[in-house]
Design an enzyme around this catalytic site. Sequence first.
Site, PDB file in Angstrom:
ATOM      1  N   ASN A   1       9.110  -2.367  82.054  1.00 24.55           N
ATOM      2  CA  ASN A   1       9.794  -1.093  82.255  1.00 24.55           C
ATOM      3  C   ASN A   1       9.726  -0.160  81.049  1.00 24.55           C
ATOM      4  O   ASN A   1       9.959   1.040  81.179  1.00 24.55           O
ATOM      5  CB  ASN A   1      11.264  -1.332  82.618  1.00 24.55           C
TER       6      ASN A   1
ATOM      7  N   GLN B   1       9.638  -2.347  88.789  1.00 23.01           N
ATOM      8  CA  GLN B   1       8.825  -1.244  88.272  1.00 23.01           C
ATOM      9  C   GLN B   1       7.424  -1.181  88.881  1.00 23.01           C
ATOM     10  O   GLN B   1       6.665  -0.267  88.570  1.00 23.01           O
ATOM     11  CB  GLN B   1       8.707  -1.340  86.750  1.00 23.01           C
TER      12      GLN B   1
ATOM     13  N   SER C   1      14.019  -2.677  93.761  1.00 20.90           N
ATOM     14  CA  SER C   1      15.131  -1.721  93.701  1.00 20.90           C
ATOM     15  C   SER C   1      14.751  -0.424  94.392  1.00 20.90           C
ATOM     16  O   SER C   1      13.643   0.090  94.195  1.00 20.90           O
ATOM     17  CB  SER C   1      15.502  -1.439  92.242  1.00 20.90           C
ATOM     18  N   GLY C   2      15.685   0.142  95.172  1.00 20.04           N
ATOM     19  CA  GLY C   2      15.406   1.349  95.946  1.00 20.04           C
ATOM     20  C   GLY C   2      15.332   2.622  95.129  1.00 20.04           C
ATOM     21  O   GLY C   2      14.523   3.514  95.423  1.00 20.04           O
TER      22      GLY C   2
ATOM     23  N   THR D   1      30.178  -7.265 104.545  1.00 20.73           N
ATOM     24  CA  THR D   1      29.620  -6.361 105.548  1.00 20.73           C
ATOM     25  C   THR D   1      28.369  -5.682 105.002  1.00 20.73           C
ATOM     26  O   THR D   1      28.401  -5.058 103.940  1.00 20.73           O
ATOM     27  CB  THR D   1      30.655  -5.294 105.948  1.00 20.73           C
TER      28      THR D   1
ATOM     29  N   CYS E   1      18.508   1.519  80.556  1.00 24.23           N
ATOM     30  CA  CYS E   1      19.631   0.581  80.618  1.00 24.23           C
ATOM     31  C   CYS E   1      20.161   0.228  79.232  1.00 24.23           C
ATOM     32  O   CYS E   1      21.288  -0.226  79.094  1.00 24.23           O
ATOM     33  CB  CYS E   1      19.215  -0.701  81.337  1.00 24.23           C
TER      34      CYS E   1
END
Length: 379
Positions: free
Chosen positions: A149, A178, A199-200, A237, A324
């Site tokens: 990344n 990535q 990851s979206g 849920t 991050c």
Amino acid sequence: MIYFDNSATTKPHDEVLHTFLEVNKNYFANPASIHAFGVEVNELLEAARNQIAHIIKTKPEHVLFTSGGTESNNFAIFGVAKENKHIGKHIITTEIEHASVLEAYKTLEKDGYEVEYLSVDNKGVISIDELRRKLRKDTILVSMMHVNNEMGAIQPIEEAAKIIHQHSRAIFHVDAVQSFGKLEVQFNGDAGPDILTISGHKIHGIKGTGIIAFQRKLNIAPLIVGGGQEFGLRSGTVPVPQAVALAKACRIATEHLQENYAKFTKWRDHLMDFFNTFGDHIYLLSTKEGAPHILSFSVRDLKGEVIINALQKRGVIVSTSSACSSKQKKTSHVVEALNVDSHFKEGVIRISFGAKNTEKEIEQFKEIFKEVMKELKGV
């Protein structure tokens, strides 16, 4: 604004946002409910699961929806380690993983697991020979990111998978956060991973979406217990709007993969050649063998924050290494692993392209960067 921080997060596609809103508005029932409306919503959820499974070449029941890359990586690591400790407690990763992998491994180390770290060369790539040497009969897990990344190094996933599967019983987890949507990412028998994490919000989806997927049924401990949703591995849920929006983002990313790959490669190579005109004032961490959407460089004896602020004043958004950890006042572990010269350690900048960028922005950036270098370095 010229936004070149797509490896931190991307702007969602309009189609993805529209899908998210429409499902929230019209399909709000609980997919676990047995009434007709719940069944209809569950069918929509399973259609999304099927679509993603088709893209990455696995069965739908091997795709679980999560909140993103960090959760998926934690799920893979803790789930495999806990459920397979009767086989062994030896686990392997690399020196340059994302914090969601490294911190998980450090936690396991405190719990009595033996962790070994693979070193990388100055291009950020592991040694297959070192991996082979470190594999043991009691190795239960190997975690490796496909694309780094911070500087875009691509790990030899196929070669690593073959070695792992031939020489151990270890489960091979690949962090594809990535790489998915930028490079070909799918399951491929013994020449591919056993677990993929995605990851979206890195592929123009929405934040809070991701998957953990398996090539086959594995012994893995549940992440969350309760109602037994997601095949008993992640109770709670299931947020159907997020799942359907993620499937839409995955489909768009893979449909435009080749087109974007060619475009990003052209831009990266062009900017590398441009940076080389500054001579020894600039050091390139990224290489042309790496992923085309990430370009990291450093300016001699300048802090990254100074360059970021100078660019930001002129409407250009970039980052220092990983978003991050960029707020932490310390040298990145990736920069340390690459043995970057001390004159360049604190000035690392990451440019990362996305589907919304244009060639015009590349040319505008070059002119702006010339201004910044003249202001900060007098060149």
